[in-house]
Motif scaffolding. Structure first.
Motif, PDB file in Angstrom:
ATOM      1  N   THR A  19       0.845  -1.198   0.000  1.00 23.92           N
ATOM      2  CA  THR A  19       0.000   0.000   0.000  1.00 23.92           C
ATOM      3  C   THR A  19       0.879   1.247   0.000  1.00 23.92           C
ATOM      4  O   THR A  19       2.018   1.209   0.463  1.00 23.92           O
ATOM      5  CB  THR A  19      -0.926   0.047   1.232  1.00 23.92           C
ATOM      6  OG1 THR A  19      -0.132   0.122   2.412  1.00 23.92           O
ATOM      7  CG2 THR A  19      -1.846  -1.155   1.293  1.00 23.92           C
ATOM      8  N   ARG A  20       0.318   2.314  -0.507  1.00 25.00           N
ATOM      9  CA  ARG A  20       0.966   3.630  -0.449  1.00 25.00           C
ATOM     10  C   ARG A  20      -0.086   4.637  -0.016  1.00 25.00           C
ATOM     11  O   ARG A  20      -1.206   4.649  -0.526  1.00 25.00           O
ATOM     12  CB  ARG A  20       1.515   4.040  -1.814  1.00 25.00           C
ATOM     13  CG  ARG A  20       2.768   3.291  -2.188  1.00 25.00           C
ATOM     14  CD  ARG A  20       3.486   3.879  -3.372  1.00 25.00           C
ATOM     15  NE  ARG A  20       4.147   5.124  -2.994  1.00 25.00           N
ATOM     16  CZ  ARG A  20       4.233   6.192  -3.761  1.00 25.00           C
ATOM     17  NH1 ARG A  20       3.704   6.209  -4.945  1.00 25.00           N
ATOM     18  NH2 ARG A  20       4.853   7.261  -3.340  1.00 25.00           N
ATOM     19  N   CYS A  78       3.723   1.435  -8.355  1.00 21.78           N
ATOM     20  CA  CYS A  78       2.986   2.399  -7.526  1.00 21.78           C
ATOM     21  C   CYS A  78       3.718   3.737  -7.460  1.00 21.78           C
ATOM     22  O   CYS A  78       3.085   4.792  -7.522  1.00 21.78           O
ATOM     23  CB  CYS A  78       2.766   1.840  -6.116  1.00 21.78           C
ATOM     24  SG  CYS A  78       1.527   0.539  -6.026  1.00 21.78           S
ATOM     25  N   ILE A  79       5.025   3.706  -7.357  1.00 19.65           N
ATOM     26  CA  ILE A  79       5.800   4.948  -7.317  1.00 19.65           C
ATOM     27  C   ILE A  79       5.656   5.696  -8.639  1.00 19.65           C
ATOM     28  O   ILE A  79       5.389   6.898  -8.655  1.00 19.65           O
ATOM     29  CB  ILE A  79       7.286   4.648  -7.023  1.00 19.65           C
ATOM     30  CG1 ILE A  79       7.451   4.207  -5.565  1.00 19.65           C
ATOM     31  CG2 ILE A  79       8.162   5.863  -7.326  1.00 19.65           C
ATOM     32  CD1 ILE A  79       8.807   3.604  -5.248  1.00 19.65           C
ATOM     33  N   ARG A  80       5.810   4.992  -9.734  1.00 21.42           N
ATOM     34  CA  ARG A  80       5.759   5.635 -11.049  1.00 21.42           C
ATOM     35  C   ARG A  80       4.357   6.134 -11.395  1.00 21.42           C
ATOM     36  O   ARG A  80       4.202   7.084 -12.152  1.00 21.42           O
ATOM     37  CB  ARG A  80       6.232   4.668 -12.132  1.00 21.42           C
ATOM     38  CG  ARG A  80       7.729   4.482 -12.135  1.00 21.42           C
ATOM     39  CD  ARG A  80       8.126   3.333 -13.061  1.00 21.42           C
ATOM     40  NE  ARG A  80       9.556   3.253 -13.277  1.00 21.42           N
ATOM     41  CZ  ARG A  80      10.431   2.807 -12.394  1.00 21.42           C
ATOM     42  NH1 ARG A  80      10.025   2.408 -11.213  1.00 21.42           N
ATOM     43  NH2 ARG A  80      11.715   2.759 -12.671  1.00 21.42           N
ATOM     44  N   ALA A  88      -1.655  -2.863  -4.045  1.00 21.06           N
ATOM     45  CA  ALA A  88      -1.176  -3.840  -5.024  1.00 21.06           C
ATOM     46  C   ALA A  88      -1.145  -5.218  -4.379  1.00 21.06           C
ATOM     47  O   ALA A  88      -0.677  -5.360  -3.252  1.00 21.06           O
ATOM     48  CB  ALA A  88       0.222  -3.463  -5.515  1.00 21.06           C
ATOM     49  N   VAL A  89      -1.672  -6.216  -5.093  1.00 21.90           N
ATOM     50  CA  VAL A  89      -1.666  -7.593  -4.595  1.00 21.90           C
ATOM     51  C   VAL A  89      -1.363  -8.549  -5.744  1.00 21.90           C
ATOM     52  O   VAL A  89      -1.758  -8.303  -6.883  1.00 21.90           O
ATOM     53  CB  VAL A  89      -3.004  -8.001  -3.937  1.00 21.90           C
ATOM     54  CG1 VAL A  89      -3.309  -7.174  -2.719  1.00 21.90           C
ATOM     55  CG2 VAL A  89      -4.148  -7.928  -4.920  1.00 21.90           C
ATOM     56  N   ILE A  99       0.547 -15.710 -13.370  1.00 17.40           N
ATOM     57  CA  ILE A  99       0.858 -14.857 -12.238  1.00 17.40           C
ATOM     58  C   ILE A  99       0.699 -13.413 -12.690  1.00 17.40           C
ATOM     59  O   ILE A  99       1.202 -13.026 -13.750  1.00 17.40           O
ATOM     60  CB  ILE A  99       2.292 -15.119 -11.733  1.00 17.40           C
ATOM     61  CG1 ILE A  99       2.401 -16.564 -11.240  1.00 17.40           C
ATOM     62  CG2 ILE A  99       2.668 -14.121 -10.651  1.00 17.40           C
ATOM     63  CD1 ILE A  99       3.812 -16.988 -10.867  1.00 17.40           C
ATOM     64  N   HIS A 100      -0.013 -12.634 -11.898  1.00 21.63           N
ATOM     65  CA  HIS A 100      -0.216 -11.235 -12.246  1.00 21.63           C
ATOM     66  C   HIS A 100      -0.401 -10.391 -10.991  1.00 21.63           C
ATOM     67  O   HIS A 100      -0.654 -10.918  -9.909  1.00 21.63           O
ATOM     68  CB  HIS A 100      -1.389 -11.068 -13.209  1.00 21.63           C
ATOM     69  CG  HIS A 100      -2.666 -11.711 -12.752  1.00 21.63           C
ATOM     70  ND1 HIS A 100      -2.892 -13.070 -12.826  1.00 21.63           N
ATOM     71  CD2 HIS A 100      -3.786 -11.180 -12.209  1.00 21.63           C
ATOM     72  CE1 HIS A 100      -4.099 -13.342 -12.356  1.00 21.63           C
ATOM     73  NE2 HIS A 100      -4.659 -12.206 -11.968  1.00 21.63           N
ATOM     74  N   LEU A 101      -0.240  -9.088 -11.149  1.00 17.37           N
ATOM     75  CA  LEU A 101      -0.411  -8.132 -10.054  1.00 17.37           C
ATOM     76  C   LEU A 101      -1.616  -7.262 -10.339  1.00 17.37           C
ATOM     77  O   LEU A 101      -1.773  -6.757 -11.457  1.00 17.37           O
ATOM     78  CB  LEU A 101       0.828  -7.234  -9.924  1.00 17.37           C
ATOM     79  CG  LEU A 101       2.116  -7.909  -9.479  1.00 17.37           C
ATOM     80  CD1 LEU A 101       3.314  -7.017  -9.789  1.00 17.37           C
ATOM     81  CD2 LEU A 101       2.061  -8.208  -7.991  1.00 17.37           C
ATOM     82  N   HIS A 102      -2.457  -7.078  -9.326  1.00 20.80           N
ATOM     83  CA  HIS A 102      -3.598  -6.169  -9.432  1.00 20.80           C
ATOM     84  C   HIS A 102      -3.288  -4.899  -8.651  1.00 20.80           C
ATOM     85  O   HIS A 102      -2.714  -4.959  -7.556  1.00 20.80           O
ATOM     86  CB  HIS A 102      -4.853  -6.809  -8.830  1.00 20.80           C
ATOM     87  CG  HIS A 102      -5.494  -7.812  -9.712  1.00 20.80           C
ATOM     88  ND1 HIS A 102      -6.564  -7.513 -10.517  1.00 20.80           N
ATOM     89  CD2 HIS A 102      -5.221  -9.123  -9.917  1.00 20.80           C
ATOM     90  CE1 HIS A 102      -6.935  -8.591 -11.178  1.00 20.80           C
ATOM     91  NE2 HIS A 102      -6.122  -9.586 -10.835  1.00 20.80           N
TER      92      HIS A 102
END
Length: 149
Positions: A19-20, A78-80, A88-89, A99-102
């Motif tokens: 998280t951010r 997230c930074i960019r 993000a999970v 495999i992927h990131l949401h």
């Protein structure tokens, strides 16, 4: 997006949440998104309340992917992506070996009320930077390289 966190990760991988700009616990994140949205400066009928984005990897690279790689991709993206509320999970689709990131990002910048919208050129730049990060730090993910120019 978070439901998969209730299931065990595949062997050799771990579940995590990045998280951010979120202060409260998981059960109150929606309230923080609503609070941040209430600061929006310009309102219109087509405004975006939040973005749902995905980074996916080629199934041929699944055996080479580690939890640390996924954490790096999540944090860097997230930074960019800007000064947003971000979650993000990872998702591990065992049947498709996918495999992927949401990602969920707020529609407004954190505490400014300005829309988080980015231009196509800026989004293309972010994708290219992520591609370069992948090639430099994780060359073993050779099947997941997308040609972003």
């Amino acid at each position: 997006m978070l439901k998969e966190q209730n299931y065990p990760a595949p062997p050799g991988l771990e579940r995590f949440i990045i998280t951010r700009n979120l202060r409260e616990g998981r059960n109150d994140w929606h309230l923080e998104f609503e609070e941040n949205e209430s600061l929006r400066i310009r309102r219109h009928s087509r405004q975006v309340y939040c973005y749902h984005e995905v980074i996916s990897f080629n199934p041929k690279d699944s055996k080479a992917i580690t939890t640390e790689m996924l954490r790096t991709f999540a944090e860097e993206y997230c930074i960019r992506r800007g000064i947003a509320l971000s979650i993000a999970v990872p998702h591990y689709d065992n049947e498709a070996n996918n495999i992927h990131l949401h990602f969920v990002l707020s529609g407004t910048e954190y505490q400014t009320g300005k829309a988080l919208r980015i231009s196509r050129q800026d989004f293309a730049r972010i994708k290219k930077e992520m591609q370069e990060l992948q090639q430099e730090r994780f060359p073993e993910l050779q099947h997941s390289i997308a040609d972003h120019g």
